[in-house]
Design a protein around this motif. Structure first.
Motif, short mmCIF file in Angstrom:
data_model
loop_
_atom_site.label_atom_id
_atom_site.label_comp_id
_atom_site.label_asym_id
_atom_site.label_seq_id
_atom_site.Cartn_x
_atom_site.Cartn_y
_atom_site.Cartn_z
N HIS A 1 32.50 57.67 30.57
CA HIS A 1 33.58 56.34 30.85
C HIS A 1 33.32 55.53 29.45
CE1 HIS A 1 33.91 57.10 35.06
NE2 HIS A 1 32.67 57.51 35.19
N VAL A 2 33.06 56.08 28.48
CA VAL A 2 32.83 55.37 27.24
C VAL A 2 34.21 54.54 27.01
CG1 VAL A 2 33.00 55.71 24.63
CG2 VAL A 2 31.45 56.94 26.12
N PRO A 3 35.63 54.80 27.25
CA PRO A 3 36.55 53.82 26.94
C PRO A 3 36.37 52.40 27.93
CG PRO A 3 37.32 56.21 27.33
CD PRO A 3 35.97 56.15 27.75
N GLU A 4 35.80 52.54 29.19
CA GLU A 4 36.09 51.58 30.01
C GLU A 4 34.88 50.74 29.45
OE1 GLU A 4 36.32 54.66 31.16
OE2 GLU A 4 36.63 54.71 33.21
N LEU A 5 33.70 51.28 29.08
CA LEU A 5 32.76 50.43 28.66
C LEU A 5 32.96 49.67 27.25
CD1 LEU A 5 29.73 52.88 28.84
CD2 LEU A 5 30.20 51.14 30.32
N VAL A 6 33.45 50.35 26.42
CA VAL A 6 34.16 49.50 25.08
C VAL A 6 35.00 48.55 25.37
CG1 VAL A 6 35.32 49.95 22.90
CG2 VAL A 6 33.71 51.47 23.89
N GLU A 7 36.06 48.83 26.26
CA GLU A 7 37.12 47.69 26.63
C GLU A 7 36.73 47.05 27.56
OE1 GLU A 7 40.01 50.55 28.32
OE2 GLU A 7 40.23 51.50 26.18
N ALA A 8 35.39 46.96 28.11
CA ALA A 8 34.93 45.67 28.95
C ALA A 8 34.37 44.69 28.01
CB ALA A 8 33.77 46.28 29.87
N GLY A 9 34.17 45.17 26.78
CA GLY A 9 33.56 44.15 25.75
C GLY A 9 32.11 44.47 25.39
N ILE A 10 31.49 45.62 25.67
CA ILE A 10 30.24 45.62 25.48
C ILE A 10 29.90 46.09 24.14
CG2 ILE A 10 28.18 47.44 26.23
CD1 ILE A 10 29.40 47.51 28.99
N LEU B 1 24.81 44.99 37.42
CA LEU B 1 26.05 44.50 37.31
C LEU B 1 27.03 45.42 37.30
CD1 LEU B 1 25.97 41.73 34.67
CD2 LEU B 1 25.85 41.53 37.27
N SER B 2 28.46 45.42 37.89
CA SER B 2 29.43 46.15 37.84
C SER B 2 30.29 46.14 36.31
CB SER B 2 30.46 45.94 38.97
OG SER B 2 31.21 44.75 38.94
N LEU B 3 31.04 47.08 36.13
CA LEU B 3 32.02 46.79 35.01
C LEU B 3 32.66 45.49 34.85
CD1 LEU B 3 32.12 48.53 32.55
CD2 LEU B 3 34.19 49.60 33.31
N GLU B 4 33.25 45.37 36.04
CA GLU B 4 34.17 44.06 36.31
C GLU B 4 33.33 42.67 36.06
OE1 GLU B 4 37.39 41.60 36.30
OE2 GLU B 4 37.41 43.98 36.29
N GLU B 5 32.11 42.66 36.44
CA GLU B 5 31.41 41.84 36.45
C GLU B 5 30.75 41.67 34.96
OE1 GLU B 5 28.82 41.05 40.62
OE2 GLU B 5 28.56 42.84 39.42
#
Length: 398
Positions: A228-237, A144-148
């Motif tokens: 890419h830790v900020p993007e992972l957190v902000e994606a709701g993981i 899965l992509s980050l957006e998915e």
């Protein structure tokens, strides 16, 4: 102590040494027993000592997740009942599973279930289906992509866990049959021989060997999302998962520390490119096959493969020096036989066994009562140690 803010950091371990290596940085560990595991070689935790191991995890303030994620053939259904019963008795915090035979047994036993990435969950409706079966958390498909991932999280109430670091399989969510076809060793039953890491040649229809970028045509690079830790957190993981149950404790210590520091830096607002560069250098110093961001930002393509090297791309490889033959707790010393290489005062060493993980500098070396600056290969010496070691523990120079 368990981190109560931000994403949970989960490390894969196979024994007490691995647990000890990452205990200061992880929030939880996942592991398997000698039954129904995708890591059949990780057999040090058994149904008989599962309770004791779980107590060791709890004593370090971590959560304990048991992976029961191999294929459950008809003749192995009885094993599923035995493993779930043992997990219930041990009081593990959750079972990681994908087979309904295991999920249903865990539910009846009152055990929380985390759906394994083997289930290949790729959308919110499937996530909600498993939540309806009682699943507390979904380990999403690695494709899965980050957006998915963000869309799944927005449309489902279930917790989301995702892999952020470690080996990537060339098959969808690890459902590979290559090893089973070639050698009769099924990866889906935990016996993968990793033929994707072998050297291969590409032959044309005319029999001519085609030129390629390298020999390791099926070997995917390791996943690394430290940048890419900020993007992972902000994606709701909700949970960051690190693959590596068969990696050595030094790997587990370095990776867990780097990701813990990265999560903390993000939370404090000082997550910087300079820190990312430093963490990446440290991660590259331990076992890896080169780094990729996997499918997080689109299909990786050829840049996601490592055709030049099938296994360890790290230039910093530990060197075997010898073994411990005895331990003297009152003296804080060990008797050591140097089988492969000598040791000098000041060398950084690692003493490692199934229940030992000790990293230190050589403070003193003694041979036949005399203090030495250096001992040579073949010598039997006394070595001062900073913690308990055990007979047959291996000594490595870092």
């Amino acid at each position: 102590m368990i981190n109560n803010s931000g994403p949970e950091l989960i490390m894969g371990v196979r024994n007490l040494a691995g647990l000890e290596a990452c205990a200061r940085y992880a929030d939880a560990v996942y592991f398997s027993t000698d039954r129904l595991s995708l890591r059949a070689r990780a057999r040090e935790i058994t149904l008989e000592n599962l309770g004791a191991f779980t107590e060791e995890v709890r004593a370090r303030g971590l959560r304990a997740y048991l992976a029961v994620n191999s294929t459950v053939n008809e003749e192995r259904i009885g094993e599923a009942s035995e493993v779930v019963e043992a997990a219930s008795d041990a009081g593990v915090d959750a079972i990681i599973a994908w087979d309904p035979a295991v999920i249903l047994r865990a539910g009846k036993a009152g055990l929380p279930v985390h759906i394994s990435t083997q289930a290949n969950v790729t959308n919110h409706e499937t996530a909600e289906f498993y939540r309806g079966l009682g699943a507390k958390r979904i380990v999403l498909s690695r494709e899965l992509s980050l957006e998915e991932i963000r869309k799944v999280r927005e449309n489902s109430e279930v917790e989301i866990e995702a892999f952020v670091h470690g080996a990537m399989c060339m098959a969808v969510s690890g459902r590979c049959h290559l090893s089973a076809y070639i050698l009769g060793k099924s990866g889906n039953c935990g016996e993968c021989t990793q033929p994707c890491r072998w050297e291969w040649e590409l032959h044309g229809e005319n029999g001519i060997v085609a030129e390629s970028r390298g020999k390791y045509l099926l070997s995917a690079k390791d996943l690394c999302m430290i940048g890419h830790v900020p993007e992972l957190v902000e994606a709701g993981i909700s949970a960051f998962k690190v693959e590596g149950r068969l990696r050595d404790p030094g790997y587990l210590e370095t990776v867990s520390r780097c990701y813990r520091e990265a999560i903390a830096a993000y939370e404090k607002g000082d997550y910087t490119p300079e820190k990312v560069e430093a963490w990446t250098r440290e991660l590259a110093s331990v076992y890896n096959r080169g780094f990729s961001t996997g499918f997080y930002f689109g299909v990786p393509g050829l840049e996601g493969f490592s055709p030049e090297k099938g296994m360890n791309a790290s230039e910093n490889k530990r060197r075997a020096a010898g073994i411990v033959t005895n331990y003297y707790p009152k003296a804080g010393a060990a008797a050591v036989r140097l089988l492969e290489e000598g040791l000098a005062v000041g060398d950084e060493i690692l003493i490692e066994g199934s229940t030992t993980y000790l990293r230190q500098q050589v403070r003193s070396v003694k041979k036949e009562g005399l203090l030495l600056d250096r001992a040579e290969k073949g010598d039997e010496v006394g070595l001062s140690v900073e913690g308990k070691v055990r007979e047959n523990d291996r000594i490595y120079i870092m």
